[in-house]
Design a protein around this motif. Structure first.
Motif, PDB file in Angstrom:
ATOM      1  N   HIS A 130      48.764  49.097  29.008  1.00 58.33           N
ATOM      2  CA  HIS A 130      48.793  47.659  28.710  1.00 58.33           C
ATOM      3  C   HIS A 130      47.517  46.947  29.135  1.00 58.33           C
ATOM      4  O   HIS A 130      47.010  46.086  28.417  1.00 58.33           O
ATOM      5  CB  HIS A 130      50.003  47.019  29.392  1.00 58.33           C
ATOM      6  N   HIS A 131      47.011  47.250  30.330  1.00 59.13           N
ATOM      7  CA  HIS A 131      45.727  46.646  30.709  1.00 59.13           C
ATOM      8  C   HIS A 131      44.882  47.583  31.561  1.00 59.13           C
ATOM      9  O   HIS A 131      45.387  48.327  32.387  1.00 59.13           O
ATOM     10  CB  HIS A 131      45.892  45.289  31.385  1.00 59.13           C
ATOM     11  N   THR A 132      43.580  47.490  31.291  1.00 57.39           N
ATOM     12  CA  THR A 132      42.572  48.251  32.033  1.00 57.39           C
ATOM     13  C   THR A 132      41.633  47.297  32.749  1.00 57.39           C
ATOM     14  O   THR A 132      41.063  47.619  33.785  1.00 57.39           O
ATOM     15  CB  THR A 132      41.796  49.172  31.064  1.00 57.39           C
TER      16      THR A 132
ATOM     17  N   HIS B 101      39.491  40.552  41.840  1.00 59.01           N
ATOM     18  CA  HIS B 101      40.810  40.056  42.247  1.00 59.01           C
ATOM     19  C   HIS B 101      41.622  41.193  42.874  1.00 59.01           C
ATOM     20  O   HIS B 101      42.139  41.074  43.970  1.00 59.01           O
ATOM     21  CB  HIS B 101      41.520  39.487  41.019  1.00 59.01           C
ATOM     22  N   HIS B 102      41.731  42.319  42.173  1.00 62.05           N
ATOM     23  CA  HIS B 102      42.331  43.510  42.771  1.00 62.05           C
ATOM     24  C   HIS B 102      41.957  44.745  41.967  1.00 62.05           C
ATOM     25  O   HIS B 102      41.523  44.646  40.816  1.00 62.05           O
ATOM     26  CB  HIS B 102      43.854  43.385  42.891  1.00 62.05           C
ATOM     27  N   ILE B 103      42.119  45.888  42.619  1.00 62.62           N
ATOM     28  CA  ILE B 103      41.922  47.174  41.945  1.00 62.62           C
ATOM     29  C   ILE B 103      43.257  47.901  42.002  1.00 62.62           C
ATOM     30  O   ILE B 103      43.988  47.777  42.997  1.00 62.62           O
ATOM     31  CB  ILE B 103      40.787  48.000  42.590  1.00 62.62           C
ATOM     32  N   ALA B 104      43.593  48.630  40.934  1.00 58.96           N
ATOM     33  CA  ALA B 104      44.925  49.235  40.857  1.00 58.96           C
ATOM     34  C   ALA B 104      44.842  50.715  40.495  1.00 58.96           C
ATOM     35  O   ALA B 104      44.113  51.119  39.587  1.00 58.96           O
ATOM     36  CB  ALA B 104      45.767  48.510  39.812  1.00 58.96           C
ATOM     37  N   PHE B 105      45.617  51.501  41.236  1.00 59.55           N
ATOM     38  CA  PHE B 105      45.696  52.944  41.010  1.00 59.55           C
ATOM     39  C   PHE B 105      47.111  53.301  40.557  1.00 59.55           C
ATOM     40  O   PHE B 105      48.091  52.798  41.106  1.00 59.55           O
ATOM     41  CB  PHE B 105      45.381  53.705  42.301  1.00 59.55           C
TER      42      PHE B 105
ATOM     43  N   THR C 177      53.057  47.694  44.254  1.00 64.11           N
ATOM     44  CA  THR C 177      53.003  47.257  45.653  1.00 64.11           C
ATOM     45  C   THR C 177      51.539  46.989  45.986  1.00 64.11           C
ATOM     46  O   THR C 177      50.650  47.684  45.496  1.00 64.11           O
ATOM     47  CB  THR C 177      53.625  48.307  46.602  1.00 64.11           C
ATOM     48  N   TYR C 178      51.312  45.937  46.766  1.00 66.33           N
ATOM     49  CA  TYR C 178      49.942  45.481  47.047  1.00 66.33           C
ATOM     50  C   TYR C 178      49.694  45.451  48.551  1.00 66.33           C
ATOM     51  O   TYR C 178      50.566  45.056  49.328  1.00 66.33           O
ATOM     52  CB  TYR C 178      49.723  44.053  46.522  1.00 66.33           C
ATOM     53  N   HIS C 179      48.500  45.853  48.947  1.00 63.28           N
ATOM     54  CA  HIS C 179      48.058  45.696  50.336  1.00 63.28           C
ATOM     55  C   HIS C 179      46.568  45.384  50.303  1.00 63.28           C
ATOM     56  O   HIS C 179      45.967  45.334  49.228  1.00 63.28           O
ATOM     57  CB  HIS C 179      48.325  46.980  51.124  1.00 63.28           C
TER      58      HIS C 179
ATOM     59  N   VAL D 281      44.504  45.904  46.946  1.00 59.87           N
ATOM     60  CA  VAL D 281      44.673  47.188  46.253  1.00 59.87           C
ATOM     61  C   VAL D 281      46.131  47.316  45.825  1.00 59.87           C
ATOM     62  O   VAL D 281      47.042  47.089  46.613  1.00 59.87           O
ATOM     63  CB  VAL D 281      44.291  48.366  47.176  1.00 59.87           C
ATOM     64  N   GLU D 282      46.331  47.652  44.560  1.00 58.63           N
ATOM     65  CA  GLU D 282      47.676  47.812  43.995  1.00 58.63           C
ATOM     66  C   GLU D 282      47.924  49.289  43.700  1.00 58.63           C
ATOM     67  O   GLU D 282      47.034  49.980  43.200  1.00 58.63           O
ATOM     68  CB  GLU D 282      47.756  47.009  42.678  1.00 58.63           C
ATOM     69  N   PHE D 283      49.108  49.768  44.014  1.00 57.36           N
ATOM     70  CA  PHE D 283      49.593  51.025  43.464  1.00 57.36           C
ATOM     71  C   PHE D 283      50.710  50.668  42.495  1.00 57.36           C
ATOM     72  O   PHE D 283      51.543  49.806  42.800  1.00 57.36           O
ATOM     73  CB  PHE D 283      50.125  51.952  44.561  1.00 57.36           C
TER      74      PHE D 283
ATOM     75  N   GLY E   1      43.606  52.793  37.408  1.00 57.34           N
ATOM     76  CA  GLY E   1      44.283  52.214  36.252  1.00 57.34           C
ATOM     77  C   GLY E   1      43.632  50.953  35.721  1.00 57.34           C
ATOM     78  O   GLY E   1      43.363  50.834  34.530  1.00 57.34           O
ATOM     79  N   HIS E   2      43.413  49.975  36.586  1.00 60.38           N
ATOM     80  CA  HIS E   2      42.785  48.741  36.122  1.00 60.38           C
ATOM     81  C   HIS E   2      42.091  48.007  37.254  1.00 60.38           C
ATOM     82  O   HIS E   2      42.353  48.264  38.431  1.00 60.38           O
ATOM     83  CB  HIS E   2      43.793  47.827  35.415  1.00 60.38           C
ATOM     84  N   VAL E   3      41.188  47.112  36.843  1.00 60.53           N
ATOM     85  CA  VAL E   3      40.482  46.268  37.802  1.00 60.53           C
ATOM     86  C   VAL E   3      40.541  44.846  37.268  1.00 60.53           C
ATOM     87  O   VAL E   3      40.276  44.608  36.083  1.00 60.53           O
ATOM     88  CB  VAL E   3      39.012  46.716  38.000  1.00 60.53           C
TER      89      VAL E   3
HETATM   90 FE   LIG Z   1      47.334  44.789  38.636  1.00 57.46          FE
END
Ligand SMILES: [Fe+2]
Length: 299
Positions: free
Chosen positions: A177-179, A191-195, A233-235, A243-245, A136-138
């Motif tokens: 909203h954001h990529t 900072h984080h990667i999100a799926f 949720t982040y781990h 990493v965010e889901f 989804g976004h980085v």
């Molecule tokens: Fe995020």
């Protein structure tokens, strides 16, 4: 003008390729699409390439790819980059499923690859792990969020969805909203990667898995009260990347209308791109970030 339309995949350098492959397969729930000496390619269960791993000395995000329109003129895009003083090269990369790419670097040194031709690397795999639908976004910490934001809007056609004051930007290249996000800080790094997962039940499934595997949840589950309003949720993964889901991210389905699809948790009606002040958001829920999250995201 180049117009990025979708994020393709993120490339990571990792000091322990086997460990990283195991994590992305067994926890994230991706499919190992191809493995070669020193490199691995992982796809979502729907078959899109989302992560490329390369063995190296550092754990870091080194590249992002973006899809452009199918009729894009790659020579014209290259000329446009040259006119803006950006060196680039056309290549037929050895990345599975992807054809011709236009390669260059963004201001923070991340390798950017633009592509228009791609194939699914499988179809509807059964996976273990969380099993997100897509990358989804980085988000990145950079020395100057304004400078990097200008590059992504002026060179890659991104639109600004929101700012938090003058130090944290959220940019879109499609309805999401954001990529990409840029946060001003001292050390340039991811900072984080999100799926994205299907729905809130899948966020719960992710948390159940973290419980079983004794992976600490460092923030959430929560609904963000500010930009994006996603449930998250982040781990941290074995390379110490956050990493965010997430699910239920704000959507701008019509650029001409200029507002995000109305949702009950929105702060403003309508919710339009704006500059948020730190601490003035409402409508969210969930615990505050843990010390581990704050440490991992310290700018
Ligand atoms: Fe995020």
């Amino acid at each position: 003008m180049i117009q990025a339309r979708r994020i393709g995949h993120a490339t990571f350098e990792t000091p322990d390729l086997d460990r990283a492959v195991d994590y992305y397969k067994e926890i994230t729930g991706l499919v190992l699409a191809e493995r070669e000496p020193g490199r691995a390619f992982l796809a979502s269960k729907l078959g899109q390439l989302v992560v490329q791993l390369e063995e190296g000395s550092n754990a870091q995000c080194t590249g992002l790819s973006f899809e452009v329109a199918p009729d894009s003129d790659f020579d014209a895009m290259r000329r446009s980059l040259t006119e803006q003083g950006i060196a680039s090269e056309l290549a037929n990369d050895s990345v599975p499923g992807i054809g011709r790419v236009l390669k260059f670097k963004d201001p923070k040194g991340t390798n950017i690859e633009l592509f228009s031709e791609w194939n699914y690397l499988g179809k509807h795999h059964q996976v273990i792990g969380v099993g997100p639908y897509k990358l989804g976004h980085v988000a990145f910490i950079v020395d100057d969020a304004k400078k990097t934001t200008d590059f992504y809007t002026q060179v890659l056609g991104f639109r600004v969805s929101d700012w938090v004051e003058d130090f944290f930007s959220f940019l879109r290249c499609g309805p999401d909203h954001h990529t990409v996000n840029f946060l001003t800080g001292k050390k340039t790094q991811m900072h984080h990667i999100a799926f994205e997962v299907k729905d809130f039940a899948h966020i719960q499934n992710a948390c159940e898995l973290f419980g079983q595997k004794e992976i600490p949840i460092i923030w959430g589950p929560l609904r963000h009260s500010g930009p994006g309003h996603n449930i998250s949720t982040y781990h941290q993964n074995p390379d110490s990347h956050t990493v965010e889901f997430y699910t239920e991210l704000d959507q701008m389905k019509d650029e001409t209308l200029g507002y995000f699809e109305p949702r009950p948790w929105h702060h403003d009606t309508p919710q339009r791109p704006k500059v948020w002040r730190k601490g003035n958001s409402r409508g969210g829920w969930g615990p505050p970030p843990t010390e581990a999250y704050l440490r991992s995201s310290r700018t």
